[in-house]
Design a protein around this motif. Structure first.
Motif, PDB file in Angstrom:
ATOM      1  N   ILE B 387       0.864  -1.197   0.000  1.00  0.00           N
ATOM      2  CA  ILE B 387       0.000   0.000   0.000  1.00  0.00           C
ATOM      3  C   ILE B 387       0.900   1.247   0.000  1.00  0.00           C
ATOM      4  O   ILE B 387       1.762   1.398   0.877  1.00  0.00           O
ATOM      5  CB  ILE B 387      -0.925  -0.006   1.237  1.00  0.00           C
ATOM      6  CG1 ILE B 387      -1.841  -1.232   1.166  1.00  0.00           C
ATOM      7  CG2 ILE B 387      -1.729   1.280   1.327  1.00  0.00           C
ATOM      8  CD1 ILE B 387      -2.575  -1.536   2.439  1.00  0.00           C
ATOM      9  N   ALA B 388       0.681   2.089  -0.989  1.00  0.00           N
ATOM     10  CA  ALA B 388       1.546   3.271  -1.134  1.00  0.00           C
ATOM     11  C   ALA B 388       1.271   4.283  -0.028  1.00  0.00           C
ATOM     12  O   ALA B 388       0.126   4.479   0.381  1.00  0.00           O
ATOM     13  CB  ALA B 388       1.297   3.904  -2.488  1.00  0.00           C
ATOM     14  N   VAL B 389       2.339   4.904   0.464  1.00  0.00           N
ATOM     15  CA  VAL B 389       2.191   6.008   1.422  1.00  0.00           C
ATOM     16  C   VAL B 389       2.030   7.273   0.583  1.00  0.00           C
ATOM     17  O   VAL B 389       2.941   7.638  -0.162  1.00  0.00           O
ATOM     18  CB  VAL B 389       3.429   6.121   2.341  1.00  0.00           C
ATOM     19  CG1 VAL B 389       3.261   7.272   3.318  1.00  0.00           C
ATOM     20  CG2 VAL B 389       3.666   4.821   3.079  1.00  0.00           C
ATOM     21  N   PRO B 390       0.864   7.932   0.654  1.00  0.00           N
ATOM     22  CA  PRO B 390       0.586   9.010  -0.296  1.00  0.00           C
ATOM     23  C   PRO B 390       1.374  10.302  -0.053  1.00  0.00           C
ATOM     24  O   PRO B 390       1.640  11.050  -0.985  1.00  0.00           O
ATOM     25  CB  PRO B 390      -0.921   9.248  -0.118  1.00  0.00           C
ATOM     26  CG  PRO B 390      -1.232   8.747   1.247  1.00  0.00           C
ATOM     27  CD  PRO B 390      -0.251   7.688   1.571  1.00  0.00           C
ATOM     28  N   ILE B 391       1.748  10.535   1.199  1.00  0.00           N
ATOM     29  CA  ILE B 391       2.392  11.820   1.505  1.00  0.00           C
ATOM     30  C   ILE B 391       3.910  11.633   1.591  1.00  0.00           C
ATOM     31  O   ILE B 391       4.390  10.725   2.302  1.00  0.00           O
ATOM     32  CB  ILE B 391       1.849  12.392   2.835  1.00  0.00           C
ATOM     33  CG1 ILE B 391       0.329  12.487   2.758  1.00  0.00           C
ATOM     34  CG2 ILE B 391       2.453  13.751   3.154  1.00  0.00           C
ATOM     35  CD1 ILE B 391      -0.350  12.629   4.086  1.00  0.00           C
ATOM     36  N   GLU B 392       4.646  12.510   0.906  1.00  0.00           N
ATOM     37  CA  GLU B 392       6.098  12.357   0.838  1.00  0.00           C
ATOM     38  C   GLU B 392       6.755  12.457   2.221  1.00  0.00           C
ATOM     39  O   GLU B 392       7.681  11.709   2.542  1.00  0.00           O
ATOM     40  CB  GLU B 392       6.688  13.410  -0.096  1.00  0.00           C
ATOM     41  CG  GLU B 392       8.013  12.981  -0.673  1.00  0.00           C
ATOM     42  CD  GLU B 392       8.468  13.870  -1.818  1.00  0.00           C
ATOM     43  OE1 GLU B 392       9.597  14.322  -1.777  1.00  0.00           O
ATOM     44  OE2 GLU B 392       7.649  14.103  -2.743  1.00  0.00           O
ATOM     45  N   ALA B 393       6.239  13.377   3.027  1.00  0.00           N
ATOM     46  CA  ALA B 393       6.798  13.543   4.379  1.00  0.00           C
ATOM     47  C   ALA B 393       6.636  12.262   5.196  1.00  0.00           C
ATOM     48  O   ALA B 393       7.525  11.881   5.962  1.00  0.00           O
ATOM     49  CB  ALA B 393       6.104  14.697   5.083  1.00  0.00           C
ATOM     50  N   MET B 394       5.501  11.616   4.979  1.00  0.00           N
ATOM     51  CA  MET B 394       5.270  10.348   5.691  1.00  0.00           C
ATOM     52  C   MET B 394       6.211   9.257   5.187  1.00  0.00           C
ATOM     53  O   MET B 394       6.683   8.411   5.952  1.00  0.00           O
ATOM     54  CB  MET B 394       3.816   9.887   5.513  1.00  0.00           C
ATOM     55  CG  MET B 394       2.799  10.661   6.333  1.00  0.00           C
ATOM     56  SD  MET B 394       3.101  10.504   8.106  1.00  0.00           S
ATOM     57  CE  MET B 394       2.686   8.798   8.375  1.00  0.00           C
ATOM     58  N   GLN B 395       6.484   9.303   3.882  1.00  0.00           N
ATOM     59  CA  GLN B 395       7.433   8.322   3.305  1.00  0.00           C
ATOM     60  C   GLN B 395       8.800   8.472   3.964  1.00  0.00           C
ATOM     61  O   GLN B 395       9.479   7.483   4.243  1.00  0.00           O
ATOM     62  CB  GLN B 395       7.573   8.546   1.803  1.00  0.00           C
ATOM     63  CG  GLN B 395       6.363   8.159   0.989  1.00  0.00           C
ATOM     64  CD  GLN B 395       6.556   8.449  -0.491  1.00  0.00           C
ATOM     65  OE1 GLN B 395       7.633   8.813  -0.926  1.00  0.00           O
ATOM     66  NE2 GLN B 395       5.489   8.285  -1.261  1.00  0.00           N
ATOM     67  N   ILE B 396       9.181   9.738   4.186  1.00  0.00           N
ATOM     68  CA  ILE B 396      10.489   9.995   4.797  1.00  0.00           C
ATOM     69  C   ILE B 396      10.519   9.439   6.214  1.00  0.00           C
ATOM     70  O   ILE B 396      11.469   8.770   6.622  1.00  0.00           O
ATOM     71  CB  ILE B 396      10.798  11.507   4.775  1.00  0.00           C
ATOM     72  CG1 ILE B 396      11.104  11.931   3.332  1.00  0.00           C
ATOM     73  CG2 ILE B 396      11.956  11.850   5.697  1.00  0.00           C
ATOM     74  CD1 ILE B 396      11.207  13.415   3.116  1.00  0.00           C
ATOM     75  N   ILE B 397       9.414   9.657   6.947  1.00  0.00           N
ATOM     76  CA  ILE B 397       9.368   9.190   8.343  1.00  0.00           C
ATOM     77  C   ILE B 397       9.287   7.663   8.399  1.00  0.00           C
ATOM     78  O   ILE B 397       9.963   7.019   9.200  1.00  0.00           O
ATOM     79  CB  ILE B 397       8.182   9.843   9.089  1.00  0.00           C
ATOM     80  CG1 ILE B 397       8.496  11.328   9.330  1.00  0.00           C
ATOM     81  CG2 ILE B 397       7.880   9.128  10.401  1.00  0.00           C
ATOM     82  CD1 ILE B 397       7.362  12.142   9.849  1.00  0.00           C
ATOM     83  N   LEU B 398       8.450   7.108   7.517  1.00  0.00           N
ATOM     84  CA  LEU B 398       8.283   5.646   7.532  1.00  0.00           C
ATOM     85  C   LEU B 398       9.443   4.927   6.832  1.00  0.00           C
ATOM     86  O   LEU B 398       9.524   3.710   6.863  1.00  0.00           O
ATOM     87  CB  LEU B 398       6.961   5.253   6.864  1.00  0.00           C
ATOM     88  CG  LEU B 398       5.687   5.744   7.547  1.00  0.00           C
ATOM     89  CD1 LEU B 398       4.465   5.350   6.738  1.00  0.00           C
ATOM     90  CD2 LEU B 398       5.566   5.183   8.961  1.00  0.00           C
ATOM     91  N   MET B 399      10.335   5.723   6.198  1.00  0.00           N
ATOM     92  CA  MET B 399      11.518   5.184   5.515  1.00  0.00           C
ATOM     93  C   MET B 399      11.144   4.262   4.373  1.00  0.00           C
ATOM     94  O   MET B 399      11.883   3.338   4.039  1.00  0.00           O
ATOM     95  CB  MET B 399      12.405   4.378   6.501  1.00  0.00           C
ATOM     96  CG  MET B 399      12.717   5.092   7.756  1.00  0.00           C
ATOM     97  SD  MET B 399      14.325   5.819   7.622  1.00  0.00           S
ATOM     98  CE  MET B 399      14.373   6.791   9.092  1.00  0.00           C
ATOM     99  N   SER B 400       9.953   4.459   3.819  1.00  0.00           N
ATOM    100  CA  SER B 400       9.540   3.591   2.735  1.00  0.00           C
ATOM    101  C   SER B 400       8.426   4.268   1.934  1.00  0.00           C
ATOM    102  O   SER B 400       7.705   5.114   2.457  1.00  0.00           O
ATOM    103  CB  SER B 400       9.043   2.268   3.324  1.00  0.00           C
ATOM    104  OG  SER B 400       8.443   1.484   2.333  1.00  0.00           O
ATOM    105  N   GLU B 401       8.303   3.866   0.676  1.00  0.00           N
ATOM    106  CA  GLU B 401       7.212   4.408  -0.146  1.00  0.00           C
ATOM    107  C   GLU B 401       5.918   3.650   0.092  1.00  0.00           C
ATOM    108  O   GLU B 401       4.844   4.102  -0.284  1.00  0.00           O
ATOM    109  CB  GLU B 401       7.592   4.314  -1.634  1.00  0.00           C
ATOM    110  CG  GLU B 401       8.726   5.252  -2.014  1.00  0.00           C
ATOM    111  CD  GLU B 401       9.147   5.072  -3.450  1.00  0.00           C
ATOM    112  OE1 GLU B 401       9.004   3.968  -4.006  1.00  0.00           O
ATOM    113  OE2 GLU B 401       9.642   6.051  -4.024  1.00  0.00           O
TER     114      GLU B 401
END
Lengths: 252, 447
Positions: B387-401
């Motif tokens: 499942i894609a992480v839609p927000i880029e900032a969240m991707q950075i925090i979760l360390m994954s797309e």
């Protein structure tokens, strides 16, 4: 004379009730020999249940001495009283008080499990024999809610008997069943008393039940007003019976 | 014991509505705990993966070289000799690789960004090639092709550079475009280098947003360093959990070999500049760190996730515990007469306590096992679904797309044990009170 299995010596039991004190038993002295079949009779509030509780080691006197099966209960702590109840006493309750989630076999087996030290096979044999004695072999897998009042009380008798106790205490054992069934229950108790010499002490305010007792201790307002232990005829047709018939029988 | 279990189980079934309500609540909180722990573990796993692929070994041999007070070069001179010390003294090593370190500006025709420069020898650093996945062109170029352009192996070419998708997007470049690197040498002069983008990799969380990779020679040239100089010798162990132990062993080994050592400081090298510059010593000093030290500046992410999870779980646990206590009180009240009966028959206080605790433990254990199993299933399913992480900032925090929930058996078992224990503790007081009931009071209790 044989040694007493139950002895109450000048026993007083008071209960606090708010700011008041209820004097449930006022200086009762009773001596019951092994193998007796005794009714403790009296109207509601006369102290019958309190006396049974004291003998049954589920309550302690305010003063006086209670001796049961050779042990002075005043001196015993909770563990010792629990052990005394488990090994020397059997209980039959007015409302049967069976464990609702266990079937007939399991209810009867329960005290043996608490006692421990008996193999599964030995327990099964003992339970089957007792269940047969009380005529419930056909209902052994039934739960209490699948039985009539009389059948439930027979289960209670079987449960009380299964550990071969020295004394069986029955608090108004016929109060919640019809008179014919009640008669048969007392007859069953009497038969066991005859055959096994188990001491039975039961409370009642029912004249017909009382007539089946061999000894009647009549209480009124926490005091023994009559005891036909000395009548010697083994029937409750003496003064005690007559005195009770004159009392107001109020449900307890 | 069997009869106690029978009574406990049948009583739970008898009050099935109450048991089911409470069981679902306990299971739900356990499920949530497993999911949150899996999220935390997922971030941790991603962090370890990204960090150990891009910027740190399990253990690192680095250090500073000083020519005067006020300067500090994050280099290890005599790289080959230092590497030989590691090979000689450390056991359980998977492989060793060294990389140059630098920091500067990456400038494109339209934009620029600050980044850590990493000099990487792709002929040796096979781990890097395995860990980094190249992005399709459309991931960083508007209307780009749905295919991977370029190759990470091309980093072997002189003056090449590998960027990550978010960096390529920001710099508005694609494979084949030229970039200028600008940096200050360790002697304080400004130097530049022209490089060509040879590959664009998929983002690997926060770490990839400030790292670019180039051949070692490019970095040595821009910093005007000698050949036998490196930034860090990265040591990968067979067992990452041995990192701290290995760090201590290496520290002693370098000390024994006569190297001057820096005092152990569990921070990444770039956070040590200021301190080292202020120190009054000259020459080379060696610093040994673990991957945890080098990523400690990102530990706030895990701390934040763990703190939020803890607060959420704690609040829910308190609510659940109150529910369990109340339910047990109701059970004790409903069965007071039964308690009096069994006490009169000869059941001890301890056995009454056991009876009630068994009920709570059976309910607690069964519910937590179900909750944990469902939680583990959901976590595995979510991860598998990419499942894609839609927000880029969240991707950075979760360390994954994509959402990665990493189920750890230890966490699942912990969740089961914790909530079974909570259930037991919440039931303890009503159970103790039940065991203390006087038989005479209980027998004559009116339902």
């Amino acid at each position: 004379m044989s040694s007493a299995i139950v002895e109450l010596n000048d026993v007083i039991k008071d209960y606090p009730l708010g700011k008041l004190t209820v004097h449930a038993v006022r200086g009762v002295s009773i001596r019951i020999e092994k193998g007796e079949f005794t009714a403790i009779a009296g109207p509601s509030g006369s102290g019958k249940t309190t006396i049974l509780n004291l003998i049954g080691c589920v309550d302690v006197p305010t003063s006086g001495k209670v001796s049961v099966a050779g042990s002075l209960t005043n001196d015993l702590g909770d563990r010792a009283l629990t052990a005394l109840r488990l090994h020397k006493l059997g209980f039959i309750f007015q409302s049967f008080n069976l464990i609702g989630v266990l079937n007939v076999f399991q209810n009867v087996e329960f005290p043996l499990l608490l006692q421990g030290g008996m193999s599964k096979g030995e327990r099964a044999k003992r339970v089957d024999r007792i269940v047969e004695e009380v005529g419930l072999t056909a209902h052994v897998k039934h739960r209490p809610n699948e039985l009539s009042g009389g059948q439930r009380q027979r289960v209670a008798i079987a449960r009380a008997l299964v550990t071969n106790p020295a004394i069986i205490l029955a608090d108004e054992p016929t109060a919640n069943i019809d008179s014919a069934t009640g008669h048969s229950i007392i007859e069953l108790m009497k038969q066991i008393n005859d055959e096994q010499k188990t001491t039975f002490i039961f409370s009642t305010h029912d004249q017909k039940v009382m007539e089946q007792a061999r000894r009647i201790i009549l209480l009124k307002d926490g005091v023994v007003v009559d005891d036909n232990a000395q009548n010697g005829d083994g029937q409750a047709s003496g003064a005690a019976g007559e005195k009770l018939s004159g009392t107001d029988e109020v449900e307890e | 014991m069997r009869v106690f279990l029978t009574i406990a189980l049948r009583n739970l079934l008898l009050a099935w509505r109450r048991s089911a309500f409470l069981g679902v609540a306990i299971a739900a909180v356990t499920l949530l705990m497993v999911l949150l722990l899996s999220l935390s573990q997922g971030i941790r796993d991603n962090l370890i993966f990204a960090a150990t692929a891009l910027t740190t070994g399990h253990v690192n041999v680095s250090g500073f070289y000083k020519t005067a007070q006020g300067d500090a070069s994050p280099i290890v001179t005599g790289a080959a000799e230092a590497r030989a010390v590691v090979e000689k003294h450390l056991e359980g090593v998977d492989f060793i690789v060294d990389r140059q370190n630098g920091f500067g500006k990456v400038v494109s025709a339209t934009s620029s960004l600050q980044s850590v420069f990493k000099g990487i020898d792709v002929s040796q650093d096979t781990r890097f090639l395995k860990a980094v996945q190249l992005a399709e062109e459309r991931e960083y170029v508007k209307d780009g092709r749905a295919e991977v352009i370029g190759s990470a192996e091309d980093l072997a070419k002189p003056n090449s550079i590998l960027l990550f998708a978010s960096q390529a997007k920001r710099l508005e470049v694609q494979v084949g475009d030229a970039l200028t690197l600008t940096t200050q040498t360790f002697r304080g002069m400004t130097n530049t280098a022209e490089v060509t983008v040879v590959a664009v990799a998929k983002d690997l969380g926060m770490i990839s947003s400030f790292h670019v990779f180039m051949p070692p020679k490019t970095l040595l040239d821009i910093y005007q360093l000698k050949e036998n100089t490196t930034g860090v010798i990265m040591v990968y162990l067979d067992d990452i959990d041995r990192a701290n132990e290995a760090r201590a062993e290496l520290y002693k080994a370098f000390e024994d070999e006569g190297y001057s050592m820096m005092e152990y400081d569990p921070r990444p090298y770039f956070m040590k500049f200021e301190g080292v510059m202020g120190e009054d010593w000259r020459g080379q000093r060696i610093d040994i760190t673990t991957w945890e030290d080098e990523t400690s500046f990102m530990s706030w992410i895990l701390t934040a996730v763990d703190t939020i999870s803890f607060i959420l779980i704690a609040v829910l646990t308190i609510i659940i515990a109150i529910g369990i206590t109340n339910t047990m009180w109701i059970a004790v009240r409903e069965r007071t007469r039964e308690l009096g009966t069994v006490r009169a028959i000869g059941m001890s206080k301890r056995q009454v306590l056991l009876l009630f605790m068994l009920e709570a433990l059976i309910l607690g254990f069964a519910s937590t096992v179900v909750g944990a199993a469902i939680g583990a299933g959901i976590a595995t399913g979510i991860t598998a679904a990419h499942i894609a992480v839609p927000i880029e900032a969240m991707q950075i925090i979760l360390m994954s797309e994509t959402v990665v929930l990493s189920v750890n058996l230890g966490h699942v078992i912990s969740a089961v044990l914790v909530f079974t224990l909570v259930t037991a503790l919440a039931a303890a007081w009503p159970a103790i009170r039940a065991s203390r009931l006087q038989p005479v009071t209980a027998i004559h209790h009116i339902d």
